[in-house]
Write a protein that holds these residues in place. Structure first.
Motif, mmCIF file in Angstrom:
data_model
loop_
_atom_site.group_PDB
_atom_site.id
_atom_site.type_symbol
_atom_site.label_atom_id
_atom_site.label_comp_id
_atom_site.label_asym_id
_atom_site.label_seq_id
_atom_site.Cartn_x
_atom_site.Cartn_y
_atom_site.Cartn_z
ATOM 1 N N SER A 128 2.390 39.159 55.815
ATOM 2 C CA SER A 128 2.112 40.251 54.872
ATOM 3 C C SER A 128 0.644 40.311 54.503
ATOM 4 C CB SER A 128 2.968 40.101 53.611
ATOM 5 O OG SER A 128 2.645 38.913 52.912
ATOM 6 N N VAL A 129 0.008 39.144 54.378
ATOM 7 C CA VAL A 129 -1.417 39.108 54.042
ATOM 8 C C VAL A 129 -2.258 39.486 55.260
ATOM 9 C CG1 VAL A 129 -3.294 37.613 53.250
ATOM 10 C CG2 VAL A 129 -1.017 37.399 52.238
ATOM 11 N N ARG A 130 -1.843 39.019 56.440
ATOM 12 C CA ARG A 130 -2.581 39.305 57.660
ATOM 13 C C ARG A 130 -2.654 40.806 57.957
ATOM 14 N NH1 ARG A 130 -5.471 34.842 58.135
ATOM 15 N NH2 ARG A 130 -4.472 33.083 59.185
ATOM 16 N N VAL A 131 -1.573 41.541 57.701
ATOM 17 C CA VAL A 131 -1.574 42.975 58.033
ATOM 18 C C VAL A 131 -2.140 43.829 56.907
ATOM 19 C CG1 VAL A 131 0.429 42.664 59.543
ATOM 20 C CG2 VAL A 131 0.775 43.447 57.176
ATOM 21 N N SER A 132 -2.424 43.212 55.774
ATOM 22 C CA SER A 132 -2.874 43.960 54.598
ATOM 23 C C SER A 132 -4.372 44.207 54.626
ATOM 24 C CB SER A 132 -2.522 43.199 53.317
ATOM 25 O OG SER A 132 -3.432 42.113 53.123
ATOM 26 N N THR A 133 -4.818 44.976 53.634
ATOM 27 C CA THR A 133 -6.258 45.176 53.425
ATOM 28 C C THR A 133 -6.716 44.469 52.150
ATOM 29 O OG1 THR A 133 -5.855 47.239 52.208
ATOM 30 C CG2 THR A 133 -6.198 47.415 54.590
ATOM 31 N N ILE A 134 -5.976 43.453 51.714
ATOM 32 C CA ILE A 134 -6.280 42.773 50.458
ATOM 33 C C ILE A 134 -7.670 42.149 50.498
ATOM 34 C CG2 ILE A 134 -5.603 40.907 48.897
ATOM 35 C CD1 ILE A 134 -2.728 41.273 49.925
ATOM 36 N N VAL A 205 -1.461 49.309 41.816
ATOM 37 C CA VAL A 205 -1.901 48.238 42.714
ATOM 38 C C VAL A 205 -2.356 48.829 44.045
ATOM 39 C CG1 VAL A 205 -0.368 46.540 41.650
ATOM 40 C CG2 VAL A 205 0.431 47.854 43.627
ATOM 41 N N SER A 206 -3.323 48.200 44.664
ATOM 42 C CA SER A 206 -3.776 48.686 45.969
ATOM 43 C C SER A 206 -2.842 48.238 47.086
ATOM 44 C CB SER A 206 -5.198 48.201 46.247
ATOM 45 O OG SER A 206 -5.273 46.788 46.166
ATOM 46 N N THR A 207 -2.137 47.119 46.867
ATOM 47 C CA THR A 207 -1.167 46.627 47.852
ATOM 48 C C THR A 207 0.104 46.198 47.133
ATOM 49 O OG1 THR A 207 -2.896 45.806 49.345
ATOM 50 C CG2 THR A 207 -0.699 44.871 49.611
ATOM 51 N N HIS A 208 1.238 46.628 47.672
ATOM 52 C CA HIS A 208 2.515 46.119 47.175
ATOM 53 C C HIS A 208 3.242 45.449 48.332
ATOM 54 C CE1 HIS A 208 6.205 45.508 45.055
ATOM 55 N NE2 HIS A 208 6.865 46.131 46.020
ATOM 56 N N ILE A 209 3.737 44.231 48.100
ATOM 57 C CA ILE A 209 4.504 43.488 49.099
ATOM 58 C C ILE A 209 5.960 43.458 48.659
ATOM 59 C CG2 ILE A 209 4.813 41.272 50.265
ATOM 60 C CD1 ILE A 209 1.816 40.741 49.764
ATOM 61 N N GLU A 210 6.835 44.022 49.485
ATOM 62 C CA GLU A 210 8.258 44.076 49.160
ATOM 63 C C GLU A 210 8.954 42.934 49.895
ATOM 64 O OE1 GLU A 210 11.452 44.185 47.800
ATOM 65 O OE2 GLU A 210 11.819 44.681 49.915
ATOM 66 N N ALA A 211 9.445 41.948 49.132
ATOM 67 C CA ALA A 211 9.999 40.738 49.734
ATOM 68 C C ALA A 211 11.489 40.557 49.479
ATOM 69 C CB ALA A 211 9.247 39.510 49.221
ATOM 70 N N LEU A 228 -4.079 55.928 48.147
ATOM 71 C CA LEU A 228 -4.634 55.306 49.350
ATOM 72 C C LEU A 228 -4.299 53.818 49.430
ATOM 73 C CD1 LEU A 228 -8.165 57.007 49.478
ATOM 74 C CD2 LEU A 228 -6.020 57.769 50.518
ATOM 75 N N GLY A 229 -3.263 53.419 48.686
ATOM 76 C CA GLY A 229 -2.801 52.036 48.742
ATOM 77 C C GLY A 229 -1.844 51.818 49.900
ATOM 78 N N GLU A 230 -1.171 50.676 49.869
ATOM 79 C CA GLU A 230 -0.275 50.322 50.975
ATOM 80 C C GLU A 230 0.952 49.589 50.446
ATOM 81 O OE1 GLU A 230 -2.556 47.766 53.538
ATOM 82 O OE2 GLU A 230 -2.852 46.229 51.995
ATOM 83 N N ILE A 231 2.072 49.791 51.150
ATOM 84 C CA ILE A 231 3.277 49.004 50.873
ATOM 85 C C ILE A 231 3.608 48.232 52.138
ATOM 86 C CG2 ILE A 231 4.784 50.981 51.429
ATOM 87 C CD1 ILE A 231 6.842 49.713 49.473
ATOM 88 N N ILE A 232 3.854 46.949 51.971
ATOM 89 C CA ILE A 232 4.107 46.063 53.106
ATOM 90 C C ILE A 232 5.534 45.548 53.004
ATOM 91 C CG2 ILE A 232 3.423 43.916 54.226
ATOM 92 C CD1 ILE A 232 0.591 44.487 53.155
ATOM 93 N N PHE A 233 6.326 45.830 54.035
ATOM 94 C CA PHE A 233 7.731 45.429 54.040
ATOM 95 C C PHE A 233 7.832 44.050 54.688
ATOM 96 C CE2 PHE A 233 7.809 50.014 53.714
ATOM 97 C CZ PHE A 233 8.704 50.217 52.678
ATOM 98 N N LEU A 234 7.925 43.033 53.829
ATOM 99 C CA LEU A 234 8.002 41.644 54.266
ATOM 100 C C LEU A 234 9.449 41.195 54.427
ATOM 101 C CD1 LEU A 234 6.736 38.871 54.848
ATOM 102 C CD2 LEU A 234 6.544 38.516 52.375
ATOM 103 N N GLY A 235 10.302 41.518 53.455
ATOM 104 C CA GLY A 235 11.719 41.187 53.565
ATOM 105 C C GLY A 235 12.418 42.144 54.510
ATOM 106 N N SER A 236 13.246 41.616 55.407
ATOM 107 C CA SER A 236 13.978 42.483 56.342
ATOM 108 C C SER A 236 14.986 43.327 55.584
ATOM 109 C CB SER A 236 14.700 41.641 57.393
ATOM 110 O OG SER A 236 13.770 40.923 58.181
ATOM 111 N N PHE A 262 2.465 52.768 55.025
ATOM 112 C CA PHE A 262 3.637 51.907 55.176
ATOM 113 C C PHE A 262 3.362 50.921 56.317
ATOM 114 C CE2 PHE A 262 7.295 54.303 53.069
ATOM 115 C CZ PHE A 262 6.463 55.075 52.293
ATOM 116 N N LYS A 263 3.579 49.622 56.059
ATOM 117 C CA LYS A 263 3.328 48.604 57.085
ATOM 118 C C LYS A 263 4.505 47.630 57.168
ATOM 119 C CE LYS A 263 -1.734 48.497 56.580
ATOM 120 N NZ LYS A 263 -2.909 47.653 56.238
ATOM 121 N N GLY A 264 4.841 47.256 58.383
ATOM 122 C CA GLY A 264 5.849 46.219 58.590
ATOM 123 C C GLY A 264 5.174 44.868 58.753
#
Length: 335
Positions: A128-134, A205-211, A228-236, A262-264
């Protein structure tokens, strides 16, 4: 020899069995190992135990992350020797054969072996951190503070972000706070959007991680992500969810809805081993996690809720299913 194994016999039925095991001749690049510790992955393994995962036909011996002692090596194995402790993606089977060309890493001498099985949860979280722009100074929120969500929150903080963790369990919230999160919120108390906007001076928030893997939670979180933020789908994502898809997609498409990306962040988007033209890999991430553990910059001890015998497997899975506040990081001690 006798081999102990944890088996999912049928939906919600767990047994620890003992069977005769006769080791065969090892292949050139194989190792014969004996488990020391193995960690339950609550999300993946409970999904398997439900009997609803097509890829995990019951009966099956589950497993996710292990530390084992090498007993014997094949003729072509040069990196490992008998007596070495290794981290690998293994099953809950006391004796097993593993391939040297899979994810298999020798433990550093100065690391707590109980912590090491959590490395896989950390590398899942790492995605989730690797694919983010944090970046330093960003505000990041995370829904779901189980093992993976907690470590994603810790890693985002190490990336330089101010981190807001959200969960329904007060115990997990307390654990997250002890791991250094900046803010923790109970998702069942008050309006989470209002609380996050207040913590971020109205920006979101600029990034949200959904776990959590709960689709509705991910959709609800779109409302507090900044433009212009991002949501990262970490939990399947699992389970059915009915909603207006057009309304959801407009959060991505329309500027007045945020233009949210939206990012996986599935674990296997990275290769197992380092490659010349790919910066990240599971092996590299795992070795970085080892260093963070050794430096105590990634906190593992608060995540360990139980260290138990394999014979207590039924109790462990029942606890993870029905008593999630008390059961979180469950290690089997095979020694």
């Amino acid at each position: 020899m006798k081999n102990r194994k944890i088996m999912f016999m049928s939906p919600l039925e767990v047994e620890t069995i003992e069977e005769d095991y006769i080791p065969g001749k090892l292949g050139e690049h194989e190792l014969f190992v004996q488990l020391v510790y193995s960690l339950i992955s609550p999300g993946t393994e409970l999904a398997m135990l439900s009997g609803k995962e097509a890829w995990a036909k019951l009966p099956i011996c589950p497993g996710y992350s292990s530390v084992s002692r090498v007993l014997e090596t094949g003729d072509g194995v040069t990196e490992f020797k008998p007596g070495d402790l290794v981290f690998h993606y293994g099953s809950h089977s006391e004796y097993q054969v593993v391939a040297a060309d899979q994810l298999l890493i020798k433990l550093p001498e100065d690391i707590d072996a109980r912590w090491v099985p959590f490395t896989r949860m950390a590398t899942v979280a790492f995605t989730s951190v690797r694919v983010s722009t944090i970046e330093i100074g960003d505000a990041v929120s995370i829904t779901g503070l189980g093992l993976v969500g907690n470590m994603a929150a810790q890693l985002a903080r190490l990336q330089g972000a101010t981190v807001i963790g959200v969960d329904l369990s007060q115990e997990r919230i307390q654990t997250a706070a002890s791991c250094g999160l900046d803010f923790t919120l109970n998702g069942g108390e008050g309006d989470i959007k209002e609380q996050i906007l207040r913590l971020t001076d109205g920006k979101g928030v600029s990034t949200h991680i959904e776990a959590t893997g709960v689709a509705k939670v991910g959709v609800d979180s779109l409302a507090w992500i900044a433009k212009l933020g991002e949501i990262i789908f970490l939990g399947s994502p699992r389970g059915e969810y009915n909603a207006d898809v057009t309304d959801i997609l407009n959060y991505c498409h329309l500027y007045n809805r945020g233009c949210i990306t939206f990012k996986g962040a599935h674990e296997w988007r990275f290769p197992t081993h380092p490659a010349e033209f790919v910066k990240h890999s599971l092996v590299r991430n795992s070795k970085i996690v080892f260093e963070l553990m050794k430096q105590k910059r990634l906190h593992i001890e608060p995540l360990i809720s139980h260290v138990i015998k394999p014979e207590q497997a039924r109790e462990a899975y029942e606890g993870l299913r029905l008593n999630k506040d008390q059961y979180n990081g469950v290690l089997f001690n095979w020694s």
